[in-house]
Design a protein around this motif. Structure first.
Motif, mmCIF file in Angstrom:
data_model
loop_
_atom_site.group_PDB
_atom_site.id
_atom_site.type_symbol
_atom_site.label_atom_id
_atom_site.label_comp_id
_atom_site.label_asym_id
_atom_site.label_seq_id
_atom_site.Cartn_x
_atom_site.Cartn_y
_atom_site.Cartn_z
ATOM 1 N N UNK A 120 46.275 40.258 27.556
ATOM 2 C CA UNK A 120 45.666 41.167 26.585
ATOM 3 C C UNK A 120 45.957 40.737 25.147
ATOM 4 N N UNK A 129 41.691 37.583 31.941
ATOM 5 C CA UNK A 129 41.057 38.657 31.171
ATOM 6 C C UNK A 129 41.878 39.938 31.234
ATOM 7 N N UNK A 130 42.419 40.242 32.415
ATOM 8 C CA UNK A 130 43.175 41.476 32.560
ATOM 9 C C UNK A 130 44.612 41.309 32.064
ATOM 10 N N UNK A 149 38.804 36.059 35.407
ATOM 11 C CA UNK A 149 39.084 37.468 35.653
ATOM 12 C C UNK A 149 40.558 37.824 35.478
ATOM 13 N N UNK A 187 47.070 43.878 38.988
ATOM 14 C CA UNK A 187 47.389 44.102 37.576
ATOM 15 C C UNK A 187 48.487 45.163 37.423
ATOM 16 N N UNK A 190 42.401 42.775 42.528
ATOM 17 C CA UNK A 190 42.799 42.473 41.158
ATOM 18 C C UNK A 190 43.350 43.703 40.423
ATOM 19 N N UNK A 191 42.822 44.899 40.712
ATOM 20 C CA UNK A 191 43.315 46.081 39.985
ATOM 21 C C UNK A 191 44.745 46.429 40.393
#
Lengths: 333, 289
Positions: free
Chosen positions: B232, B228-229, B225, B137, B133-134
């Motif tokens: 924003x 959420x990222x 999740x 993103x 996920x990071x």
């Protein structure tokens, strides 16, 4: 882009036979070419999206985890496996280790509590009765609600002096009351309770569906042979339900390892940051996204990935092999 | 309990009869535990925060409708609902188009590398999508899919990708089960493989397609999740994000949170009460692999 590569090279290889300069037969070659256009055209978008947004990020997570990097520009400071095993690495980080431990407690707790509970209820309810459709619908409610909604709901119920406490006091168990979501020794078990509430219905529905596929003749034959109810369950029904139970275990295992929403919503960040109720996934987002420690967050992500992947492969290889022709365990034919 | 098991086999009767009392007591208990917290939340929305503080587990007395009224009157609530609908709808359409096409090829074309391609897709079932996920993103923000309204796509496209493995695993055996004779008959009648796909296979596959559509919609509707990222900007937030934000911003207003939460559950509960059969069918499909 890269994803379509194998198909393209195969496309060159496939019509290998008419290599010589044959007289043009519009049929075969054109048909083969057309077939490959169709294959590439129809699978290409799916391959591209899947590769780019599921697999490539995992690759980058591995890459970033080998650097010290804060998210700007291209990573330059290569640190090898320091983020994993170094003095400040994940495996020496007590909070990460708490998260890892919490994941395993949740995994074992889910399997040990939800499975037997759902199995027992399913066996007792394994018969047609009036109102069964309504029952199935009601039991399904916790599963279909969003995790976030469930988290907020239980957070409100479990707050100090809220519904849960007043219920316990009214039945004379007031002595048990504690800070369900704040007591560092209790919060993980509270979370396990919420998870049990949310996911037992899922197991139950799966088991009931599996039981419906077991022919009545088998249990009837056993009954005629004089087997007791329990003997029938033990020696006929449960073994036949095996594939369903094992698939449920697999889904539950992967779900437990990636647990994020419920701890994120029900626990205060301060409680999580002390290691009482964090998981690998919450720690990854906390460190990587909120604190902008990109390489460290990615390190946690890679550990999460490796543990899930290895556990899933082992489970497929040794437990599920008999049940489904698992895509990864079957020989390509 | 043992009594029913020892009934002779003639006891298989079509009309569903009443079960024995033990069955009902157990069924009632399980159903009660499943929905009691939900009922509590719904009823709580009809009380004032004062009532709740005085007697946390009590019933509304008197019933207060204004809390629900004020939530329904808020544009935030409807905006979240619209965002969730757009994102879940977009995800479903994307999964349908990409997943059905890929599953069709994997089921009905013979070519080298087919099983390899299938295995490649099933890799996605072996690890949580959250693990990437990071970097995901970062990737999305590099290609500007986190900017403004493009953030919708920044949620939709990865969610389509996450959903493809299970979609293909469910659809492929379904498509493969159609007899070759059907395809041959279509080709004798002058339609090619794509015509067969479009005119015959798709209409006949409606149950499986509805199932994967429902599964995709549910997964997207509940997702937390990734939104959420990526989302924003609050004006793009989906229902789960909206509920969470509301509960942190109005933490003193217990009745308001309860009302907001229970209203946000309604679309899902209504949808699922209609689609329950598909969801269970889909889960079974997944079990059968």
């Amino acid at each position: 882009m890269t994803a379509t590569q194998p198909s393209v090279s195969l496309a060159d290889r496939a019509p290998a036979r008419p290599a010589g300069p044959r007289p043009r037969v519009p049929g075969r070659a054109a048909r083969t070419r057309r077939k490959w256009y169709e294959i590439i055209g129809l699978t290409g978008p799916a391959l591209l999206v899947f590769t780019l947004f599921v697999l490539v990020p995992i690759g980058f997570a591995v890459y970033y985890s080998l650097y010290r990097w804060h998210g700007y520009g291209w990573p330059t400071e290569f640190v090898g496996l320091d983020n994993y095993f170094g003095p400040l690495g994940a495996f020496r980080d007590p909070i990460f280790r708490d998260g890892l431990r919490n994941n395993f407690i949740v995994l074992v707790g889910s399997l040990a509590v939800q499975g037997p509970l759902a199995l027992g209820i399913a066996l007792l309810l394994n018969r047609r009765f009036r109102g069964r459709a309504v029952f199935r619908l009601l039991v399904f409610v916790p599963y279909v609600l969003a995790e976030v909604t469930v988290g907020i709901m239980w957070q409100l119920i479990l707050q100090p002096d809220s519904a849960a406490d007043s219920f316990l006091r009214s039945i004379g168990l007031g002595g048990l009351v504690t800070g369900w979501l704040a007591n560092l020794n209790v919060v993980l078990w509270t979370m396990l309770f919420v998870l049990t509430w949310k996911y037992t219905g899922f197991a139950l529905i799966l088991f009931l569906a599996g039981l419906a596929n077991i022919p009545d003749e088998l249990t009837e034959a056993a009954a005629i042979d004089g087997a007791s109810w329990w003997q029938i369950q033990r020696h006929v029904t449960i073994p036949l339900l095996g594939p369903t139970i094992r698939i449920w275990m697999f889904l539950s295992m992967i779900g437990s390892l990636q647990l994020f929403d419920i701890p994120w919503v029900t626990s205060q960040a301060s409680v999580r940051s002390l290691g009482a109720s964090n998981t690998m996934a919450t720690y990854m987002v906390e460190e990587g996204f909120n604190q902008r420690l990109w390489s460290y967050g990615n390190t946690v992500a890679v550990i999460l990935f490796v543990i899930s992947f290895v556990a899933a492969l082992l489970f497929q290889r040794f437990v599920l092999r008999r049940d489904v022709d698992g895509a990864l365990t079957r020989r390509a034919n | 309990m043992a009594a029913t098991a020892t009934l002779p086999s003639t006891a298989r009767r079509k009309p569903v009869r009443w079960g024995n009392p033990v069955t009902y007591v157990l069924a009632l208990a399980v159903a009660a535990v499943s929905i009691a917290p939900v009922i509590y939340v719904i009823l709580g929305g009809f009380r004032t925060t004062g009532q709740i503080a005085a007697d946390p587990a009590g019933l509304p007395r008197p019933w207060v409708w204004s809390t629900y009224g004020s939530v329904v009157g808020q544009t935030v609530f409807w905006r979240d609902l619209l965002n969730s609908t757009l994102i879940a709808g977009g995800t479903t359409v994307g999964v349908l188009v990409l997943g059905v096409c890929a599953a069709f090829v994997l089921a009905r074309y013979k070519f080298r590398g087919r099983e390899g391609m299938y295995t490649y897709f099933t890799l996605g079932l072996l690890f949580p999508a959250a693990a990437g996920i990071l970097p995901l993103y970062l990737l999305l923000s590099d290609i500007h899919l986190t900017d403004g309204y493009l953030a919708y796509l920044g949620v939709i496209i990865p969610q389509v990708a996450f959903q493809l493995p299970i979609t293909i695993v469910i659809l492929r055996p379904f498509f493969a089960a159609f007899p070759m004779e059907l395809e041959d008959a279509a080709s004798i009648d002058g339609t090619d493989r794509l015509g067969f796909f479009w005119r015959i296979l798709l209409p006949l596959s409606r149950p499986a397609i509805v199932t994967i559509a429902v599964l995709a919609f549910v997964a997207s509707w509940n997702a937390f999740l990734l939104p959420l990222l990526v989302l924003q900007n609050d004006s793009l937030q989906t229902v789960p994000l909206g509920v969470l934000n509301f509960s942190t911003e109005h933490s003193q207003d217990t009745a308001g949170i309860l009302a907001f939460t229970s209203l946000s559950m309604m679309p899902a509960l209504l949808f699922f009460s209609f689609a329950e059969r598909q969801i269970v069918g889909g889960l079974q499909g997944a079990v059968k692999g």
